[in-house]
Design an enzyme around this catalytic site. Structure first.
Site, PDB file in Angstrom:
ATOM      1  N   CYS A  89       0.851  -1.197   0.000  1.00  0.00           N
ATOM      2  CA  CYS A  89       0.000   0.000   0.000  1.00  0.00           C
ATOM      3  C   CYS A  89       0.887   1.248   0.000  1.00  0.00           C
ATOM      4  CB  CYS A  89      -0.896  -0.011   1.235  1.00  0.00           C
ATOM      5  SG  CYS A  89      -1.856   1.503   1.441  1.00  0.00           S
ATOM      6  N   CYS A  92       0.614   3.198   3.594  1.00  0.00           N
ATOM      7  CA  CYS A  92       1.029   2.670   4.901  1.00  0.00           C
ATOM      8  C   CYS A  92       2.003   1.508   4.792  1.00  0.00           C
ATOM      9  CB  CYS A  92      -0.196   2.216   5.691  1.00  0.00           C
ATOM     10  SG  CYS A  92      -0.908   0.676   5.060  1.00  0.00           S
ATOM     11  N   CYS A 134      -7.373  -1.146   1.846  1.00  0.00           N
ATOM     12  CA  CYS A 134      -6.255  -1.605   2.666  1.00  0.00           C
ATOM     13  C   CYS A 134      -6.750  -1.804   4.103  1.00  0.00           C
ATOM     14  CB  CYS A 134      -5.142  -0.556   2.622  1.00  0.00           C
ATOM     15  SG  CYS A 134      -3.831  -0.864   3.822  1.00  0.00           S
ATOM     16  N   CYS A 137      -4.783   0.933   6.691  1.00  0.00           N
ATOM     17  CA  CYS A 137      -5.035   2.389   6.668  1.00  0.00           C
ATOM     18  C   CYS A 137      -6.329   2.775   5.954  1.00  0.00           C
ATOM     19  CB  CYS A 137      -3.862   3.116   6.025  1.00  0.00           C
ATOM     20  SG  CYS A 137      -3.843   2.977   4.226  1.00  0.00           S
ATOM     21  N   CYS A 157      -8.853  -5.598  -9.266  1.00  0.00           N
ATOM     22  CA  CYS A 157      -8.516  -4.580 -10.262  1.00  0.00           C
ATOM     23  C   CYS A 157      -8.039  -3.335  -9.510  1.00  0.00           C
ATOM     24  CB  CYS A 157      -9.764  -4.296 -11.095  1.00  0.00           C
ATOM     25  SG  CYS A 157      -9.487  -3.147 -12.435  1.00  0.00           S
TER      26      CYS A 157
HETATM   27 ZN   LIG Z   1      -2.625   1.131   3.569  1.00  0.00          ZN
END
Ligand SMILES: [Zn+2]
Length: 169
Positions: A89, A92, A134, A137, A157
């Site tokens: 991510c 984070c 995610c 976060c 996707c």
């Molecule tokens: Zn994240």
């Protein structure tokens, strides 16, 4: 101006407008509420106010991950990234996907058939689509569809700007 030139000009203007709309113009959204019961790897959490995210992320990253934007298809170089590695991510650094689950969906967006661990991401209803966020976060990453390859049949996707690629893990 010839009709073909006019057509091209209009096509370029529409494409440019959509790209701007998707990546650079934040759409007003109500504040996101994390659903109850969502877990993350090792219970890790990163929480910031909307203002803190806005100040720390590049604008295109902020608009997509925090305001549910969508990048223009084919705009991310990660769509054509085929080397071995992991995808984390961008907000984070939670590890999200392995290159071994990446496949070419021909959609213009990086696509995977499974997250690295089941609670790396979580799903939420988004109209008639299923949004993927995610788990650490709450960044908006993209959507998941049921037309992916075996063994899961899922197609995650993703927006390339929501991901950071790390070579060779
Ligand atoms: Zn994240």
């Amino acid at each position: 101006m010839k009709p073909t030139q006019l057509f091209l000009l209009i096509a370029v203007l529409i494409a440019g407008g959509l790209w701007l709309y998707g990546t650079y113009i934040a759409k007003p959204r109500p504040p996101h509420k994390r659903p109850a019961g969502v877990t993350s790897p090792n219970g890790r959490r990163v929480e910031k106010t909307d203002e803190e995210w806005r100040q720390t992320l590049p604008r295109s990253v902020y608009n997509i991950t925090r305001k549910q934007g969508t990048e223009w298809p084919g705009s991310s170089e990660l769509t054509n990234e085929h080397r071995q590695g992991v995808y984390a991510c961008v907000c984070c650094h939670n590890l999200l996907f392995r290159s071994t689950t990446k496949f070419d969906s021909h959609t213009g967006w990086p696509s995977f058939y499974a997250p690295i661990v089941s609670n790396a991401v979580y799903n939420e209803a988004d109209g008639n689509r299923t949004e993927v966020r995610c788990s650490v976060c709450d960044a908006h990453l993209g959507h998941v569809f049921n037309d992916g390859p075996e063994p899961t049949g899922l197609r995650y996707c993703m927006n390339g700007v929501a991901l950071v690629f790390e070579l060779g893990q």
